[in-house]
Design a protein around this motif. Sequence first.
Motif: not given
Length: 172
Positions: A75-77, A88-89, A162-164
């Motif tokens: 979940w936290p990913q 961005q994907d 933008g994931r991190d």
Amino acid sequence: MLQKATFAGGCFWCMVTPFEDLPGIHGIVSGYMGGHLENPTYEEVKKGSTGHYEVVQITFNDEVFPYKKLLDLFWPQIDPTDADGQFQDRGPQYRAAIFVHNESQLAEATASKEELIAGSRFKKPIVTEILQASTFYEAEEYHQDYHKKNPKHYKEDRAMSGRDEFINQNWK
């Protein structure tokens, strides 16, 4: 006893590292699941028309590393409120999903999603689907352990995604 767990969380390159090098994890393979085309290639999947998700399939020992702990890492990913991809994907191949392999996984995945919904972490609805696992197609060799084979490109791509930032703002 060894089991399989399959997660879609956007680009599969970013979904390997959270699960690797943990006790009870026996392997992580990038691939495709959920589509209508047999033996899809990356080029076909990335067009978004095959119905496949980019996934990681984890082989794990449930007695050493329970499925619930995998869910707690999954979940936290992701951004569980985004139905159109991850970060961005964009496109159906980058949607987040939990693919369950048995009734026990279904019950645990459903409970974890309900717990997330009941919490107040997100203002938007949780849209990550829980789906029945189907045929898993291993991605091409150059996608396996991509972060180790191409560390510079992987770090640049992840930084731009933008994931991190999302993880730090919403999960830490």
